[in-house]
Design an enzyme around this catalytic site. Structure first.
Site, PDB file in Angstrom:
ATOM      1  N   ARG A 182       0.856  -1.186   0.000  1.00  0.00           N
ATOM      2  CA  ARG A 182       0.000   0.000   0.000  1.00  0.00           C
ATOM      3  C   ARG A 182       0.891   1.234   0.000  1.00  0.00           C
ATOM      4  NH1 ARG A 182      -2.263   0.749   5.404  1.00  0.00           N
ATOM      5  NH2 ARG A 182      -0.808   2.492   5.504  1.00  0.00           N
ATOM      6  N   HIS A 216      -3.778   4.310   4.587  1.00  0.00           N
ATOM      7  CA  HIS A 216      -4.903   3.374   4.665  1.00  0.00           C
ATOM      8  C   HIS A 216      -6.163   4.043   4.141  1.00  0.00           C
ATOM      9  CE1 HIS A 216      -7.665   0.355   6.136  1.00  0.00           C
ATOM     10  NE2 HIS A 216      -8.300   1.276   6.835  1.00  0.00           N
ATOM     11  N   TYR A 257       4.236   5.417  11.222  1.00  0.00           N
ATOM     12  CA  TYR A 257       4.532   4.027  11.566  1.00  0.00           C
ATOM     13  C   TYR A 257       5.301   3.272  10.475  1.00  0.00           C
ATOM     14  CZ  TYR A 257       0.202   3.452   8.814  1.00  0.00           C
ATOM     15  OH  TYR A 257      -0.764   3.517   7.826  1.00  0.00           O
TER      16      TYR A 257
END
Length: 401
Positions: free
Chosen positions: A296, A300, A309
């Site tokens: 990805r 998100h 992160y």
């Protein structure tokens, strides 16, 4: 099959209490370490540099390569166009959300090959159960891109008829669509049809109980369903190493059906493996789990900040495996397309982006009072009371500020 060295990451050490030492525990630890150290096999037909994998040198991909033996240069150009148009639409939707035109958006950036490859493997009579990120599959099924945006703008609950394109409405509840797909596939089998069903979900959803139940029922009833997991390696902010102890595709073995890991950035391999899995389903051989190992590239959703992160080095490494650049390199190297073709396609994608922007901004707001309709078949006193209260509240704003 070729091997992707980054596929198997060792899980982080648990903070739980230590187990007692002993022969049994030592054997278990050794077996676990062996499982984690083994690099999962990865079906790949087009390298990150855009070179076709020679079946003669890799006979273990021959079974899958046979399912794309009929692919022509025009077909490859079509796959490339699908990915470019999907990425352009996705980028426009992200921009619209940032401008306040959409409430939220879930980008597919980096996952175009997985979606276009699998989407183009489907027949018209096959049925699709998506999550909320399958914009490329929707494109393959002929769903107008602007219809995907109504829900994210808050003007409808999904702007298309699922029976028109055999493409179900987007599913926000994580993993539940796998059960819907299994039940539908059980019905297909009982009807004696030779169509197949495909359910899309992510690596995070694979941890949901609904997915385990779907695996169980589909295996027991030999349902003609393909479970297509796009493992983009992040369930929002949780990496796969914190979600599972074995490669995801190996989970299928415990339920009694095959699992295959495919290079999710290789559109040709995704097309081949999905065709293979759908063919199994149509022949009555039951379900298959396809794990498209991809990444990805964006957040998100537009409410997420992946920089908190994820390491920049990790993202940069996957940028080099970009699915669109990979196929472009192949087309250029083989003379399948020239710069004029790419420039023409770029202009076409910009035209589509402009249309999407104009349509979204002109979407009419729904009837505010419609929320009270069809709650009960014969009406209800409490609903009538609430309708009157809400109407009075709205009326208090009439006449200006």
């Amino acid at each position: 099959m070729t091997v992707e060295s980054t596929a198997a990451r060792k899980p982080r050490r648990s903070s739980g209490a230590k187990r007692p030492a002993g022969a049994a525990s030592a054997k278990t630890a050794a077996a676990t370490a062996k499982t984690h150290d083994a690099e999962p096999q990865l079906v790949q037909l087009l390298t990150p540099e855009g070179e076709r994998v020679e079946v003669a040198d890799h006979p273990d991909v021959a079974e899958f390569a046979a399912f794309v033996a009929d692919i022509t240069t025009d077909d490859l150009r079509g796959l490339y166009r699908d990915m470019v148009m999907t990425r352009r639409f996705d980028g426009e939707a992200t921009a619209l959300q940032r401008q306040g035109e959409l409430g939220l958006w879930a980008s597919l950036l980096g996952q175009e090959a997985a979606q276009i490859g699998s989407g183009r493997a489907l027949r018209d009579d096959d049925y699709v159960f998506p999550t909320y990120r399958e914009h490329g599959v929707a494109w393959c099924r002929g769903v107008d891109p602007t219809n995907l945006l109504g829900m994210f703008r808050g003007v409808n609950h999904g702007g298309w008829d699922p029976t028109t394109n055999n493409f179900h409405l987007y599913t926000i509840v994580i993993g539940s669509q796998t059960l819907h797909a299994t039940g539908y596939a059980m019905g297909v089998a009982k009807d004696g049809a030779d169509s197949a069903v495909i359910a899309y979900f992510g690596d995070g959803a694979s941890s949901q109980g609904d997915v385990a139940e779907a695996f169980t029922f589909s295996a027991v009833y030999n349902s003609p369903v393909v479970f297509f997991c796009q493992n983009n390696q992040w369930a929002i902010s949780e990496p796969t190493e914190r979600q599972m102890r074995v490669p995801l595709y190996q989970r299928a073995q415990g339920f009694g059906f095959p699992g295959v890991r495919v290079d999710g950035n290789d559109v040709l391999a995704c097309l081949a493996v999905t065709r293979w899995a759908l063919d199994r389903a149509r022949r009555g051989e039951g379900p298959t789990l396809v794990e498209a190992f991809t990444y990805r590239m964006g957040a998100h959703t537009t409410s997420d900040d992946p920089t908190k992160y994820r390491r920049d080095e990790e993202t940069a490494a996957w940028e080099a495996k970009d699915p669109i650049l990979r196929l472009k390199a192949h087309l250029l190297a083989t003379g399948g397309a020239d710069e004029a073709y790419f420039e023409e396609l770029e202009a076409e994608s910009e035209t589509m982006g402009k249309r999407v922007r104009e349509v979204v901004r002109s979407m009419p707001d729904p009837d505010t009072m419609a929320i009270f309709e069809n709650v009960y078949a014969d009406g209800h006193a409490l609903v009538d009371e609430e309708r009157a209260q809400f109407a009075a509240y709205l009326a208090s704003f009439e006449g200006g500020e």
